[in-house]
Design a protein around this motif. Structure first.
Motif, mmCIF file in Angstrom:
data_model
loop_
_atom_site.group_PDB
_atom_site.id
_atom_site.type_symbol
_atom_site.label_atom_id
_atom_site.label_comp_id
_atom_site.label_asym_id
_atom_site.label_seq_id
_atom_site.Cartn_x
_atom_site.Cartn_y
_atom_site.Cartn_z
ATOM 1 N N GLY A 1 32.181 45.832 47.958
ATOM 2 C CA GLY A 1 32.819 46.079 46.671
ATOM 3 C C GLY A 1 33.686 47.318 46.726
ATOM 4 O O GLY A 1 34.825 47.320 46.254
ATOM 5 N N SER B 1 44.146 48.751 31.340
ATOM 6 C CA SER B 1 43.745 47.403 31.716
ATOM 7 C C SER B 1 42.562 46.894 30.896
ATOM 8 O O SER B 1 42.474 45.720 30.576
ATOM 9 N N LYS B 2 41.655 47.807 30.550
ATOM 10 C CA LYS B 2 40.498 47.432 29.732
ATOM 11 C C LYS B 2 40.929 46.763 28.428
ATOM 12 O O LYS B 2 40.270 45.876 27.911
ATOM 13 N N ASP C 1 42.310 46.663 47.994
ATOM 14 C CA ASP C 1 43.081 45.435 47.761
ATOM 15 C C ASP C 1 43.477 45.280 46.295
ATOM 16 O O ASP C 1 44.153 44.327 45.925
ATOM 17 N N ILE C 2 43.003 46.191 45.448
ATOM 18 C CA ILE C 2 43.327 46.078 44.024
ATOM 19 C C ILE C 2 44.582 46.888 43.736
ATOM 20 O O ILE C 2 44.632 48.085 43.999
ATOM 21 N N GLY D 1 36.698 46.759 48.845
ATOM 22 C CA GLY D 1 37.711 45.918 48.198
ATOM 23 C C GLY D 1 38.674 46.692 47.335
ATOM 24 O O GLY D 1 39.725 46.188 46.951
ATOM 25 N N ILE D 2 38.318 47.943 47.004
ATOM 26 C CA ILE D 2 39.168 48.742 46.118
ATOM 27 C C ILE D 2 40.596 48.798 46.627
ATOM 28 O O ILE D 2 41.543 48.694 45.869
ATOM 29 N N HIS E 1 49.003 45.639 34.863
ATOM 30 C CA HIS E 1 47.585 45.289 34.777
ATOM 31 C C HIS E 1 47.016 45.204 36.200
ATOM 32 O O HIS E 1 47.743 45.009 37.168
ATOM 33 N N LEU E 2 45.703 45.364 36.319
ATOM 34 C CA LEU E 2 45.072 45.251 37.633
ATOM 35 C C LEU E 2 45.307 43.855 38.198
ATOM 36 O O LEU E 2 45.240 42.868 37.469
ATOM 37 N N SER E 3 45.534 43.786 39.482
ATOM 38 C CA SER E 3 45.787 42.493 40.101
ATOM 39 C C SER E 3 45.500 42.578 41.586
ATOM 40 O O SER E 3 45.626 43.623 42.194
ATOM 41 N N ASP E 4 45.099 41.454 42.190
ATOM 42 C CA ASP E 4 44.929 41.481 43.646
ATOM 43 C C ASP E 4 46.158 40.903 44.341
ATOM 44 O O ASP E 4 46.209 40.834 45.559
ATOM 45 N N GLU F 1 42.218 39.667 25.633
ATOM 46 C CA GLU F 1 42.047 38.323 26.185
ATOM 47 C C GLU F 1 40.778 37.655 25.673
ATOM 48 O O GLU F 1 40.718 36.451 25.530
ATOM 49 N N LYS F 2 39.782 38.477 25.398
ATOM 50 C CA LYS F 2 38.509 37.920 24.920
ATOM 51 C C LYS F 2 38.653 37.258 23.553
ATOM 52 O O LYS F 2 37.818 36.460 23.163
ATOM 53 N N VAL G 1 41.818 43.166 28.807
ATOM 54 C CA VAL G 1 40.626 42.329 28.855
ATOM 55 C C VAL G 1 40.037 42.151 27.458
ATOM 56 O O VAL G 1 39.629 41.048 27.076
#
Lengths: 196, 196
Positions: free
Chosen positions: B45, B86-87, B51-52, B48-49, B60-63, B93-94, B90
């Protein structure tokens, strides 16, 4: 709605107890700001977990077979302070007043949580008392119902051995106020009163 | 007084803001209980940072280069909702009620924290308004002093462009009580009243 890698990291942080989704997200967002070195250090920290063992003698955390305290010949090996967990060893060490050694039980007897004496590091304590020249065993479990039960259990277990068994004192904490103390603490403070 | 590896892990957890020594120790003790798989997952995890990234369009956050929302042709690309972080994407979007796209500023203008307009992802917003056929820009920064300042700044910046600029509504939160609301919220709720 976050990238997969980010969700994975959030999920990891959520594995820590007391950390919900919001906090885990906050931690993960912070981690995004870390430089490579900090990330690397954290990964190594986690990787190091497998090198952390329990001292084969006292049960305290150690990166070798014996912990630094058990190995230290300046410590009085004839006095054993029995505590619930490694954290308590560190708390005691911070006083710089105790020069004996420790024994970490790894918990306390708790019928509600299903923790029995055989789940604790008790056999090894008896072994130490039998095989080493121990003069005193100080029972320093927490002054809670479970801690008291465990202390009582251990004192019964050790009562026929040629060793002095003591219990840490209960009473008012330093800097505490009588009118804020609960009744049990006051009763213990009265019972434990000493001549001045 | 703990093994070196353990101290290192505690230190890592302490790098998270709001995590003091006690909490970091608690986290590290918990980590000791994890199995190899869980530790491995956590390490991955963190790994992976790198790759973000941030979406090259909206921030916005994206891979990948573009985030899932910007890539989605079902979304109304002519409506841009401007948020702080980015929060907030989200959170929006909810609701499943918003079908436009976003623009993440990465913060708000704050003189006290020394955050100036040029520190935020504003240039790209202007670029998007100029180059894409944008009809509406919804300013959805938080209803705080800094959020309001930023919204005002952006509205001034965009006022001569052929685009509608709107601000999300302020008022009583659903389920809220009048007598618990602060005065500013009540004033905003009154000002924003609508015919029934």
């Amino acid at each position: 709605m976050y990238p997969k890698q980010f969700e994975a990291l959030v999920d990891c942080f959520q594995h820590l107890s007391g950390v919900g989704l919001k906090t885990a997200e906050r931690y993960a967002f912070e981690a995004l700001e870390w430089d490579d070195e900090q990330i690397h250090r954290f990964m190594q920290g986690l990787d190091g977990i497998k090198d952390i063992h329990h001292c084969s003698k006292c049960g305290h955390l150690s990166d070798e077979d014996l912990c630094d305290i058990c190995k230290n010949s300046d410590r009085d090996q004839s006095v054993i302070c029995v505590v619930q967990q490694s954290k308590d060893v560190v708390a005691m060490e911070k006083t710089h007043e105790y020069h004996g050694v420790y024994h970490v039980l790894g918990g306390v007897i708790s019928t509600s949580k299903g923790i029995l004496p055989e789940d604790l590091n008790i056999d090894k304590l008896i072994q130490r008392v039998d095989q080493e020249s121990v003069k005193e065993v100080i029972l320093a479990t927490n002054p809670t119902v479970e801690g008291e039960t465990t202390a009582l259990y251990l004192s019964k277990l050790l009562e026929n051995k040629p060793v002095e068994i003591t219990r840490i004192a209960h009473g008012l904490p330093m800097g505490g106020h009588l009118d804020y103390a609960d009744e049990m603490t006051l009763i213990k403070a009265l019972e434990g009163r000493k001549k001045m």
